[in-house]
Design a protein around this motif. Sequence first.
Motif: not given
Length: 442
Positions: A223-229
């Motif tokens: 699980x990954x954020x495409x841009x880390x928030x």
Amino acid sequence: MSIPQERRVVTAIPGPKSQELLARKQAAVPPGIAHALPIFITRAGGGVVEDADGNSLIDFGSGIAVTSVGNSAPKVVESVRKQVADFTHTCFMVTPYESYVRVAEKLNELTPGDHEKRTVLLNTGAEAVENAVKIARSATGRQAVIVFDHGYHGRTLLTMTMTAKNLPYKQGFGPYAPEVYRVPLAYPFRWPTGPENCAEEAAAQAIDMIGKQVGAQNVAAVIIEPIAGEGGFIEPAKGFLPRIAEFCRENGIVFVADEVQTGFARTGHLFACEDEGVVPDLIATAKGIAGGLPLAAVTGRAEIMDKVHIGGLGGTYGGNPLACEAALAVMETIEEEDLVAKARRIGEIMLPRLHAMRERFEVIGDVRGRGAMIAVELVRPGTKEPNPAALAEVVRRCHAEGLLVLTAGTYGNVLRFLPPLVMPEHLLEEGLGILEKAFAAV
């Protein structure tokens, strides 16, 4: 718009009425709930928020990427008003209604990939991430979950475990959920051998750690954020995301994109993973989906989503009819007003100004982001040492001048910008002027 699109500062910020309300809040609400700026809002729309003292602030926060179409978008207001008059709730698991199905159909259509999909509706981003894990475990028969440095996924037990930052999210709330493992993220600004090596080396390290410490055959989901928030709007080095997705395909692992903050036109694509053509198996969405009403979703491959047994998904409020109508209005507004293009336009205005500020102010170590999801990382001049003290002073000066800004970052040194996609350009330019003045003073 019904609300004048202008900055107006008529009292100190916060003003006396907001201070009075703050005192009441402190007597009624636990201190664990903090505020970026303790002003009490009476109305908002377009690119401004108005407080109880009559101040009108330029909004560079959008309620943390929620009100991308504005705080009182006409289509959203009208759709919700009509639905309230019909019925507010039945529980979709008791007696279903069409708007839930329409939202699911629309998300199946709009999310990346042309494969057959299913969608389940929920309430919050954390709930969406938790359900993505449930679905992946059910589909694979595996337990392990892989997450990344600097990641943020929520405040529930599982998503808090998956989140990388201790304070304020995790301190004192353990023990945490088992079978969650963390691997490196391709963070170009801070990669030891330089940004040019970041994607390849970070992916190799992550894959090696998964193989040695967990075993790919035991992993249900990556699980990954495409841009880390919350981690600081870290845009992984190009090539990192596709390599991780490829590794998942090779090993039967469910690849999950957490697009809670990046979704719904925020980055100049409808979904951020589209930037490199990555097609996730499951995608978790929330925040910008419903214009401020609580709604979230997991959308994914039908063969994965259909593995969960009957009754295994759901919740009392998930896909509330008011939120569903709001979501349909949001998606219609995004399309009709071409907010994907407007997000790109915001980036075209902001990024050159911010890069020019970086050349002028040594305290700005990095400028990054896409579309209307942009950040600057503050450092001690001449180093990459985080500078949270400078950040606090810049924020204080912006707030005093009527510009609402937010912070982020694992090291507490990132200023993040999430303006509404409907913000008039004159307010965007004025806000950047206030920001530049704040940096000059610091």
